[in-house]
Design an enzyme around this catalytic site. Sequence first.
Site, PDB file in Angstrom:
ATOM      1  N   HIS A  54       0.773  -1.007  -0.204  1.00 55.60           N
ATOM      2  CA  HIS A  54       0.102  -0.183   0.202  1.00 55.60           C
ATOM      3  C   HIS A  54       0.412   1.221   0.257  1.00 55.60           C
ATOM      4  O   HIS A  54       2.432   1.112   0.178  1.00 55.60           O
ATOM      5  CB  HIS A  54      -1.386   0.401   1.591  1.00 55.60           C
ATOM      6  N   GLU A  56       1.158   4.122   1.713  1.00 53.98           N
ATOM      7  CA  GLU A  56       1.346   4.406   3.398  1.00 53.98           C
ATOM      8  C   GLU A  56       2.437   4.094   3.607  1.00 53.98           C
ATOM      9  O   GLU A  56       3.048   3.913   4.021  1.00 53.98           O
ATOM     10  CB  GLU A  56       0.179   4.625   4.314  1.00 53.98           C
ATOM     11  N   CYS A  82      -5.970   1.917   5.389  1.00 57.23           N
ATOM     12  CA  CYS A  82      -6.724   1.076   5.707  1.00 57.23           C
ATOM     13  C   CYS A  82      -7.146   0.882   6.948  1.00 57.23           C
ATOM     14  O   CYS A  82      -6.238   0.561   7.695  1.00 57.23           O
ATOM     15  CB  CYS A  82      -6.412  -0.111   4.046  1.00 57.23           C
ATOM     16  N   CYS A  92      -2.693  -0.648   6.986  1.00 56.63           N
ATOM     17  CA  CYS A  92      -1.658   1.320   7.341  1.00 56.63           C
ATOM     18  C   CYS A  92      -1.916   2.232   8.748  1.00 56.63           C
ATOM     19  O   CYS A  92      -1.067   3.102   8.921  1.00 56.63           O
ATOM     20  CB  CYS A  92      -1.886   1.437   6.035  1.00 56.63           C
TER      21      CYS A  92
HETATM   22 ZN   LIG Z   1      -3.638   0.091   3.577  1.00 55.50          ZN
END
Ligand SMILES: [Zn+2]
Length: 151
Positions: A54, A56, A82, A92
């Site tokens: 992801h 981040e 998320c 994240c």
């Molecule tokens: Zn995430």
Amino acid sequence: MSHHDDVHWMGEAITLAHRCPLTDHAYAVGAIIVGSDGTELARGYSRDTDPHVHAEESALAKLPADHPDLATATLYSTLEPCSQRRSRPRTCTQLILDTGISRVVYAWREPPLLADCHGHEQLAEAGVTVIELTELADQARRPNRHLFDNP
Ligand SMILES: [Zn+2]
């Protein structure tokens, strides 16, 4: 960081989001971590370093966990971080909390499409300042229009 700075950095993060390899099971997201003096510390975007990473997570992984500027840094993400995830053990939201980052700015609140996201609430409950730049939500959503039947 002023609102003007926030809009500037979110624009950079949206530009990153357009570079994501597209998939139909995850969002295209850009993220940038900026120190309190306005210096960029790291950036990442969805799937930039591996097929599941992801944005981040990618940006955070480029910094040592004990980086002295993290506690006062702002993390910009085009999408709400998320709070549910299948591809990795830590979300994240959890990764951000583990760093001690005190301020998170995002543009597009995660819709209930791929997961039931409570990143904003979980970060705020933990004491993180969370800012939603709703005026940039449409721009942050744009690289994801293939996910929606009616873009
Ligand atoms: Zn995430």
